[in-house]
Scaffold this active site. Structure first.
Site, short mmCIF file in Angstrom:
data_model
loop_
_atom_site.label_atom_id
_atom_site.label_comp_id
_atom_site.label_asym_id
_atom_site.label_seq_id
_atom_site.Cartn_x
_atom_site.Cartn_y
_atom_site.Cartn_z
N ARG A 149 46.58 48.26 47.15
CA ARG A 149 46.44 46.99 46.47
C ARG A 149 47.80 46.62 45.88
O ARG A 149 48.62 47.48 45.57
CB ARG A 149 45.40 47.07 45.36
CG ARG A 149 43.99 47.46 45.81
CD ARG A 149 43.07 47.55 44.61
NE ARG A 149 41.69 47.85 44.96
CZ ARG A 149 41.16 49.07 44.99
NH1 ARG A 149 41.92 50.12 44.66
NH2 ARG A 149 39.90 49.26 45.34
N LYS A 180 41.32 50.61 40.93
CA LYS A 180 40.36 49.92 40.09
C LYS A 180 39.54 50.93 39.30
O LYS A 180 39.23 52.02 39.77
CB LYS A 180 39.43 49.06 40.95
CG LYS A 180 40.07 47.78 41.45
CD LYS A 180 39.05 46.91 42.16
CE LYS A 180 39.65 45.57 42.57
NZ LYS A 180 38.66 44.71 43.27
N HIS A 248 47.00 41.40 50.08
CA HIS A 248 45.67 41.91 50.38
C HIS A 248 45.34 41.77 51.87
O HIS A 248 44.51 42.50 52.39
CB HIS A 248 44.63 41.19 49.52
CG HIS A 248 43.61 42.12 48.94
ND1 HIS A 248 43.93 43.13 48.06
CD2 HIS A 248 42.27 42.22 49.14
CE1 HIS A 248 42.83 43.79 47.72
NE2 HIS A 248 41.82 43.26 48.37
N ARG A 251 46.34 44.96 53.32
CA ARG A 251 45.34 45.99 53.01
C ARG A 251 44.14 45.85 53.97
O ARG A 251 43.64 46.85 54.49
CB ARG A 251 44.90 45.85 51.56
CG ARG A 251 43.79 46.82 51.12
CD ARG A 251 43.61 46.70 49.61
NE ARG A 251 42.35 47.21 49.14
CZ ARG A 251 42.11 48.48 48.81
NH1 ARG A 251 43.09 49.38 48.95
NH2 ARG A 251 40.94 48.86 48.36
N HIS A 274 37.38 52.78 47.67
CA HIS A 274 36.16 52.05 47.38
C HIS A 274 35.12 52.99 46.76
O HIS A 274 34.87 54.07 47.30
CB HIS A 274 35.58 51.43 48.65
CG HIS A 274 36.34 50.25 49.14
ND1 HIS A 274 36.24 49.79 50.44
CD2 HIS A 274 37.22 49.42 48.52
CE1 HIS A 274 37.02 48.73 50.59
NE2 HIS A 274 37.62 48.50 49.43
N TYR A 283 34.37 45.90 56.96
CA TYR A 283 35.36 46.08 58.02
C TYR A 283 34.72 46.42 59.37
O TYR A 283 35.37 46.29 60.40
CB TYR A 283 36.38 47.15 57.61
CG TYR A 283 37.19 46.70 56.42
CD1 TYR A 283 38.15 45.70 56.53
CD2 TYR A 283 36.96 47.24 55.15
CE1 TYR A 283 38.86 45.26 55.43
CE2 TYR A 283 37.68 46.81 54.04
CZ TYR A 283 38.62 45.82 54.19
OH TYR A 283 39.33 45.38 53.10
#
Length: 308
Positions: A149, A180, A248, A251, A274, A283
């Protein structure tokens, strides 16, 4: 007063009392024309419209292919009309008040094709400024080669320390990042990224700045996310890509291309950091699009038109 006259009176109220722009009034008028058409088809007067009517018309619009966002905008216009009718004492309740538009499907993330990503990664720009070229090339390699990120990229330091949010260990071939939710993870760095980082560190210089940041500007301050967006957009345009690239997107490209090659969804989840596999599953849809395009381009039965 008939329904068309009621609508005209409401639009005049919006124009005079609320001083709405002509363009906004035109949009309101178009939305209310739809309401008039639906009511006339029943038939039912505007002041006699019930919640069930509104829900049926929403279903018809949705079935006709109108997006959830488009329906939400139309409902907003209808809701405003009935709020006004209520203030005028013409209806007892707003039939649109608790009606919501259907949820729109979450759009697929934008990813570059493999050839485009490689074209960007291999592009050599800023020939007049080797310092900038080395820095920007290293940023692209980390964004695309490790799926970082942009906030993880800006948080990288030259070396590990107690205060570092993230750092790169070239000897181990890893980047340690703070993602995150303040979750730390380690991601592998490929040979091309390691080579680009080595070239950048040689030009960055140990004594160039007291700032520990891996990626700095000319004044020695840590690069911001906005600066990286701007540099990447410029680089993608200079490289001849049709679409301006943002961090992004690289990414997304990393995730899509790894999944295309490996088919290992769990590995992609770990690499991206994630928390839930459902976030990564988007994806698989990108991967299916890739396969569908390959089929359409290569399979003789896909290319043959009916009756051809």
């Amino acid at each position: 007063m008939d329904d068309a006259a009621l609508v005209e009176r409401y639009l005049e109220y919006q124009r005079v009392e609320r001083r709405l722009a002509a363009r906004t009034l035109a949009l309101y008028q178009a939305d209310l024309a739809k309401l008039l058409a639906y009511a006339e088809a029943v038939p039912v007067g505007l002041v006699a419209v019930h919640n069930a009517h509104i829900r049926r018309w929403v279903a018809q619009m949705h079935g006709g292919g109108r997006s959830g966002r488009g329906i939400a905008l139309i409902l907003s216009g209808w809701r405003g009309l009935y709020s006004w009718l209520g203030r005028e004492g013409l209806v007892e309740a707003n039939p649109v008040q608790d009606v919501r538009a259907p949820k729109s499907g979450k759009p697929l993330p934008k990813a570059l094709g493999v050839d485009e990503a490689v074209q960007l990664a291999e592009f050599s720009g800023e020939a007049e400024d080797p310092w900038l070229e080395a820095r920007d090339a290293a940023m692209v390699e980390l964004l695309y080669g490790a799926g970082l990120r942009v906030a993880e990229l800006t948080g990288l330091d030259v070396r590990a320390s107690g205060a570092a949010r993230g750092w790169v260990d070239l000897d181990a071939g890893e980047a340690h990042v703070l993602g995150k939710g303040s979750k730390r993870r380690s991601v592998p760095i490929g040979a091309q990224a390691a080579q680009a980082l080595t070239a950048w560190l040689a030009l960055r210089g140990e004594g160039a700045t007291l700032n520990p940041a891996l990626f700095i500007g000319r004044h020695g301050t840590r690069l911001t996310s906005q600066s990286i967006w701007q540099r990447l957009r410029r680089r993608s345009q200079l490289a001849g890509l049709a679409t301006p690239v943002h961090p992004h997107m690289l990414r997304h490209s990393f995730a899509s291309h790894v999944l295309q090659s490996s088919g290992d969804l769990r590995a992609v989840q770990e690499l991206l950091g994630h928390a839930n596999i459902s976030t990564t599953q988007v994806y698989t849809r990108l991967d299916f699009q890739h396969l569908a395009r390959a089929y359409d381009a290569a399979h003789p039965r896909a290319r043959r038109k009916p009756g051809g």
